[in-house]
Scaffold this motif. Structure first.
Motif, PDB file in Angstrom:
ATOM      1  N   CYS A  10       0.844  -1.199   0.000  1.00 22.33           N
ATOM      2  CA  CYS A  10       0.000   0.000   0.000  1.00 22.33           C
ATOM      3  C   CYS A  10       0.874   1.241   0.000  1.00 22.33           C
ATOM      4  O   CYS A  10       1.828   1.337   0.772  1.00 22.33           O
ATOM      5  N   THR A  11       0.536   2.186  -0.847  1.00 22.99           N
ATOM      6  CA  THR A  11       1.274   3.439  -0.937  1.00 22.99           C
ATOM      7  C   THR A  11       0.415   4.569  -0.393  1.00 22.99           C
ATOM      8  O   THR A  11      -0.758   4.689  -0.740  1.00 22.99           O
ATOM      9  N   ASN A  12       1.034   5.400   0.463  1.00 26.60           N
ATOM     10  CA  ASN A  12       0.358   6.582   0.997  1.00 26.60           C
ATOM     11  C   ASN A  12       1.294   7.768   0.815  1.00 26.60           C
ATOM     12  O   ASN A  12       2.175   8.008   1.632  1.00 26.60           O
ATOM     13  N   LYS A  13       1.126   8.488  -0.268  1.00 26.83           N
ATOM     14  CA  LYS A  13       1.982   9.641  -0.565  1.00 26.83           C
ATOM     15  C   LYS A  13       1.562  10.892   0.198  1.00 26.83           C
ATOM     16  O   LYS A  13       2.270  11.884   0.195  1.00 26.83           O
ATOM     17  N   ASP A  14       0.420  10.839   0.870  1.00 22.81           N
ATOM     18  CA  ASP A  14      -0.101  12.011   1.568  1.00 22.81           C
ATOM     19  C   ASP A  14       0.485  12.206   2.967  1.00 22.81           C
ATOM     20  O   ASP A  14       0.291  13.254   3.565  1.00 22.81           O
ATOM     21  N   ASP A  15       1.174  11.199   3.496  1.00 24.11           N
ATOM     22  CA  ASP A  15       1.725  11.295   4.848  1.00 24.11           C
ATOM     23  C   ASP A  15       3.245  11.487   4.770  1.00 24.11           C
ATOM     24  O   ASP A  15       3.993  10.539   4.565  1.00 24.11           O
ATOM     25  N   SER A  16       3.689  12.710   4.947  1.00 22.10           N
ATOM     26  CA  SER A  16       5.120  13.017   4.825  1.00 22.10           C
ATOM     27  C   SER A  16       5.928  12.505   6.015  1.00 22.10           C
ATOM     28  O   SER A  16       7.152  12.562   6.006  1.00 22.10           O
ATOM     29  N   HIS A  17       5.266  11.996   7.049  1.00 25.27           N
ATOM     30  CA  HIS A  17       5.959  11.500   8.231  1.00 25.27           C
ATOM     31  C   HIS A  17       6.221   9.996   8.187  1.00 25.27           C
ATOM     32  O   HIS A  17       6.822   9.462   9.120  1.00 25.27           O
ATOM     33  N   LEU A  18       5.793   9.338   7.146  1.00 24.40           N
ATOM     34  CA  LEU A  18       6.022   7.896   7.044  1.00 24.40           C
ATOM     35  C   LEU A  18       7.505   7.602   6.842  1.00 24.40           C
ATOM     36  O   LEU A  18       8.197   8.321   6.123  1.00 24.40           O
ATOM     37  N   PRO A  19       7.982   6.515   7.436  1.00 23.58           N
ATOM     38  CA  PRO A  19       9.355   6.077   7.155  1.00 23.58           C
ATOM     39  C   PRO A  19       9.404   5.424   5.782  1.00 23.58           C
ATOM     40  O   PRO A  19       8.400   5.401   5.057  1.00 23.58           O
ATOM     41  N   LEU A  20      10.510   4.831   5.444  1.00 21.53           N
ATOM     42  CA  LEU A  20      10.663   4.123   4.171  1.00 21.53           C
ATOM     43  C   LEU A  20       9.542   3.094   4.005  1.00 21.53           C
ATOM     44  O   LEU A  20       8.895   3.018   2.965  1.00 21.53           O
ATOM     45  N   ALA A  21       9.307   2.313   5.056  1.00 22.22           N
ATOM     46  CA  ALA A  21       8.238   1.301   5.005  1.00 22.22           C
ATOM     47  C   ALA A  21       7.905   0.807   6.408  1.00 22.22           C
ATOM     48  O   ALA A  21       8.786   0.730   7.269  1.00 22.22           O
ATOM     49  N   ILE A  22       6.641   0.479   6.593  1.00 29.77           N
ATOM     50  CA  ILE A  22       6.187  -0.232   7.785  1.00 29.77           C
ATOM     51  C   ILE A  22       5.661  -1.566   7.277  1.00 29.77           C
ATOM     52  O   ILE A  22       4.813  -1.601   6.375  1.00 29.77           O
ATOM     53  N   VAL A  23       6.191  -2.652   7.822  1.00 28.45           N
ATOM     54  CA  VAL A  23       5.854  -3.979   7.306  1.00 28.45           C
ATOM     55  C   VAL A  23       5.306  -4.852   8.420  1.00 28.45           C
ATOM     56  O   VAL A  23       5.856  -4.893   9.522  1.00 28.45           O
ATOM     57  N   ARG A  24       4.217  -5.536   8.123  1.00 30.14           N
ATOM     58  CA  ARG A  24       3.655  -6.510   9.058  1.00 30.14           C
ATOM     59  C   ARG A  24       3.848  -7.903   8.468  1.00 30.14           C
ATOM     60  O   ARG A  24       3.427  -8.183   7.342  1.00 30.14           O
ATOM     61  N   PHE A  25       4.525  -8.752   9.236  1.00 27.90           N
ATOM     62  CA  PHE A  25       4.793 -10.136   8.847  1.00 27.90           C
ATOM     63  C   PHE A  25       3.886 -11.044   9.680  1.00 27.90           C
ATOM     64  O   PHE A  25       3.844 -10.923  10.903  1.00 27.90           O
ATOM     65  N   THR A  26       3.170 -11.960   9.023  1.00 26.36           N
ATOM     66  CA  THR A  26       2.297 -12.911   9.712  1.00 26.36           C
ATOM     67  C   THR A  26       2.710 -14.324   9.323  1.00 26.36           C
ATOM     68  O   THR A  26       2.722 -14.669   8.143  1.00 26.36           O
TER      69      THR A  26
END
Length: 83
Positions: A10-26
Motif C-alpha cells: 500500500c502506498t500513501n503519498k499524503d503522509d510526509s511523516h512515514l518512514p521508508l516502510a512499515i511492514v507486518r509479517f504474519t
C-alpha cells in the motif's frame, strides 16, 4: 500442507511523516493458525528492507507493506514480486 503466501503493498503519498516502510509479517503453523505477527519499521535502508521482505516471502510468511513510495521504486522487490 502448502499455503498461498499473501503480499500486499500500500502506498500513501499524503503522509510526509512515514518512514521508508512499515511492514507486518504474519506466520502460520502447520494447521494454518496464526503463529505470530510482527510489525517492523524500516527507516531508510532500502536494501535491508527488500532483503527482509524477500526472505520472509521465501519462508511462506504473509507480508503487508505501507510506504510513501510505490512498489516500482523498489526495483529488486518489484522484480521479485512480479516474476
Amino acid at each position: 500442507m502448502i499455503r498461498t503466501t499473501n503480499f500486499q503493498f500500500c502506498t500513501n503519498k499524503d503522509d510526509s511523516h512515514l518512514p521508508l516502510a512499515i511492514v507486518r509479517f504474519t506466520s502460520y503453523d502447520e494447521d494454518d493458525n496464526i503463529l505470530s505477527v510482527e510489525q517492523i519499521t524500516y527507516e531508510n535502508n532500502s536494501d535491508y528492507f527488500q532483503t527482509e521482505v524477500s526472505a520472509a516471502r521465501h519462508c511462506g510468511v504473509d507480508i503487508s507493506v505501507l510506504s510513501p513510495f510505490e512498489l516500482k521504486d523498489f526495483k529488486w522487490l518489484n522484480k521479485l514480486v512480479n516474476a
